[in-house]
Design an enzyme around this catalytic site. Structure first.
Site, PDB file in Angstrom:
ATOM      1  N   CYS A  45       4.033   1.984   7.387  1.00 35.46           N
ATOM      2  CA  CYS A  45       4.238   3.128   6.493  1.00 35.46           C
ATOM      3  C   CYS A  45       4.276   4.439   7.284  1.00 35.46           C
ATOM      4  CB  CYS A  45       3.177   3.132   5.403  1.00 35.46           C
ATOM      5  SG  CYS A  45       3.659   4.090   3.950  1.00 35.46           S
ATOM      6  N   HIS A  94       4.030  -2.285   2.910  1.00 33.67           N
ATOM      7  CA  HIS A  94       2.644  -2.677   3.177  1.00 33.67           C
ATOM      8  C   HIS A  94       2.489  -4.198   3.222  1.00 33.67           C
ATOM      9  CE1 HIS A  94       0.431   1.207   2.825  1.00 33.67           C
ATOM     10  NE2 HIS A  94       1.569   1.561   2.247  1.00 33.67           N
ATOM     11  N   GLU A 110      -0.157  -5.798   3.934  1.00 33.69           N
ATOM     12  CA  GLU A 110      -1.478  -6.219   3.437  1.00 33.69           C
ATOM     13  C   GLU A 110      -1.482  -6.382   1.918  1.00 33.69           C
ATOM     14  OE1 GLU A 110      -1.525  -2.005   2.477  1.00 33.69           O
ATOM     15  OE2 GLU A 110      -0.799  -3.131   4.191  1.00 33.69           O
TER      16      GLU A 110
END
Length: 382
Positions: A246, A331, A333
Site C-alpha cells: 500500500c 492488502h 493480510e
C-alpha cells in the site's frame, strides 16, 4: 441527538448522533466492505478521514478485543445508514457506540449513505464537518473552509519506539508507516523474527539491525508527505530483499524514480478485482488507499508492472528488474477481506532465502563489522 454532516460543496445531511458528540473535520470517503467495520475503524490508514460505510447495517456483531488493527482508532468520524446498538455475537464484548465514545469519535446514522457515496464517486472525495452543534450552516461552512486536511498522518500513527516479535527464522525489519497488526501476525505466523521500527528510521539504522529482508507497511495519506522515507528506501533498494504494501508500494515507486497521484475517490473495501499480468489470474483483494502510481511514470525506471486493477486499470503491483524487490497496492493480510493474496508473504520469504543463498557474504556484513568496530554491535544485534 441530531447530528449534521456538511460537505465543502454545501451539501448538508441531517441524521442522528451516536458515539462521541465531538465536532470533527476530515476527508469524507467511503468503504464498500460488507463486514469488517472494526478493522476499518482501527486501520491507521484512515487517520484524518470520515468514513462512510456503504453496507446499510453496521454494529450488528459488536466489538471484540481481538480484531483491532491498531491499539486505537485514528479516524475522524463514522457514517452509517443504520447503527445497531444491541449486537448479537458470542465474541462481542461491547458496542460500536461504546468504542466511538471511548476514543472520542463522532458518528452519524440515518442519512442516505447511497446518495453520499454516489456524490463522492461523481465529484471525488471532499472535506466535511461532522457536528451536533445547532449553529447556522454559514458558521459551520466558515469553520470547514478554514480547516485543512492533515499532512502529518504517518507521524501520528507510526510507532515511536523500536520493538520486536521474536521468531526463529528470517529477520524482517517492518517499517511502520501505520502498519496494520495483520501484517505483523502474518510474518510471525511464518516464524519470522520481526523488528518493528518507526517511519523515521534511516538506512544506516536498518543496517545495524542486520535484517534478512525489509517490509514497508501500509499507512495514511500522500506518500510525498514522507520524503525522508523515500530517501531511506532509495538507499536500501538492492541491498536487502524488499516488499512494499500500500503506502509502502507507493514509497517504493517514488524511490525508484516513478511518480504518484491522487485518485478521484480511491479504493476502499474488500472486493477489488486485481489481475496478475504474468498468469492472467484475477484475485479479489482488500484495499484502502487514495493515491496510486502513475502509469506513464514507469517508463525509464527499473520497475515493471505486475498487477493492474480490473475496474480502473490503475497499477496494483510492481517489481524491480534488477533488485530483489516487489510491492503491491492492496492488502495481502486481508483484515478484513479475502485471503486470495496471502501467498505474497511466502513469495517474500522465498525471495529472502534465494537472495541469501546467492549472496552468502552480502554487503551488510561489512557494515555490521564497521558497526562493531565503533562499539555499536550491541544495538546491531538487538
Amino acid at each position: 441527538m441530531q447530528a449534521r454532516l456538511l460537505l465543502e460543496d454545501g451539501t448538508l445531511l441531517i441524521g442522528k448522533s451516536f458515539g462521541s458528540t465531538k465536532e470533527m473535520t476530515g476527508e469524507v470517503v467511503f468503504n464498500t466492505g460488507i463486514t469488517g467495520y472494526q478493522e476499518v475503524l482501527s486501520d491507521p490508514s484512515y487517520c484524518g478521514q470520515i468514513v462512510t460505510m456503504t453496507y446499510p447495517l453496521i454494529g450488528n456483531y459488536g466489538i471484540n478485543r481481538d480484531d483491532f488493527e491498531a491499539l486505537r482508532p485514528y479516524i475522524h468520524g463514522f457514517i452509517v445508514r443504520e447503527h445497531e446498538d444491541v449486537p448479537s455475537n458470542w465474541r462481542a464484548e461491547y458496542t460500536l457506540d461504546a468504542l466511538l465514545k471511548e476514543y472520542d469519535i463522532p458518528g452519524i446514522q440515518g442519512i442516505d449513505t447511497r446518495m453520499l457515496t454516489r456524490k463522492i464517486r461523481h465529484h471525488g472525495t471532499m472535506k466535511g464537518i461532522l457536528t451536533t452543534s445547532n449553529e447556522p450552516v454559514e458558521a459551520l461552512m466558515d469553520r470547514l473552509n478554514q480547516s485543512s486536511l492533515l499532512r502529518d498522518q504517518v507521524s501520528r500513527v507510526s510507532t515511536k519506539n523500536v520493538f520486536s516479535a521474536p521468531g526463529h527464522k528470517e529477520r524482517v525489519v517492518l517499517v511502520d508507516f501505520g502498519s496494520k497488526s495483520g501484517i505483523l501476525k502474518d510474518l510471525v505466523k511464518r516464524g519470522c523474527d520481526v523488528v518493528v521500527v518507526p517511519h523515521t528510521v534511516t538506512a544506516d539504522e536498518i543496517r545495524k539491525l542486520n535484517p534478512d529482508g525489509i517490509l514497508l507497511s501500509n499507512g495514511p495519506g500522500d506518500p510525498k508527505d514522507v520524503p525522508h522515507a523515500v530517501q531511506m528506501v532509495r538507499e536500501i533498494i538492492g541491498e536487502y530483499p524488499l516488499f512494499g504494501i500500500c503506502l509502502g508500494h507507493q514509497l517504493f515507486a517514488l524511490a525508484s524514480g516513478a511518480d504518484t497521484e491522487k485518485l478521484k475517490f480511491g479504493h476502499r473495501g474488500g472486493n477489488h478485482p486485481v489481475q496478475e499480468l504474468a498468469s492472467g489470474r484475477c484475485y479479489i483483494t482488500s484495499q484502502n488507499h487514495g493515491y496510486t502510481v502513475k502509469e506513464d511514470s514507469i517508463a525509464g525506471t527499473d520497475l515493471e508492472v505486475t498487477h493492474i486493477n480490473n475496474n480502473d486499470k490503475t497499477i496494483e503491483g510492481l517489481k524491480h528488474k534488477k533488485a530483489p524487490a516487489f510491492s503491491v497496492q492492496y492488502h495481502p493480510e486481508a483484515a478484513p477481506g479475502p485471503y486470495d493474496s496471502s501467498y505474497l508473504f511466502d513469495d517474500f520469504l522465498t525471495m529472502i532465502r534465494d537472495y541469501k543463498q546467492n549472496n552468502p557474504q552480502p554487503p551488510r556484513q561489512a557494515q555490521l563489522a564497521a558497526a562493531a568496530a565503533k562499539g555499536e554491535l550491541q544495538y546491531a544485534q538487538k
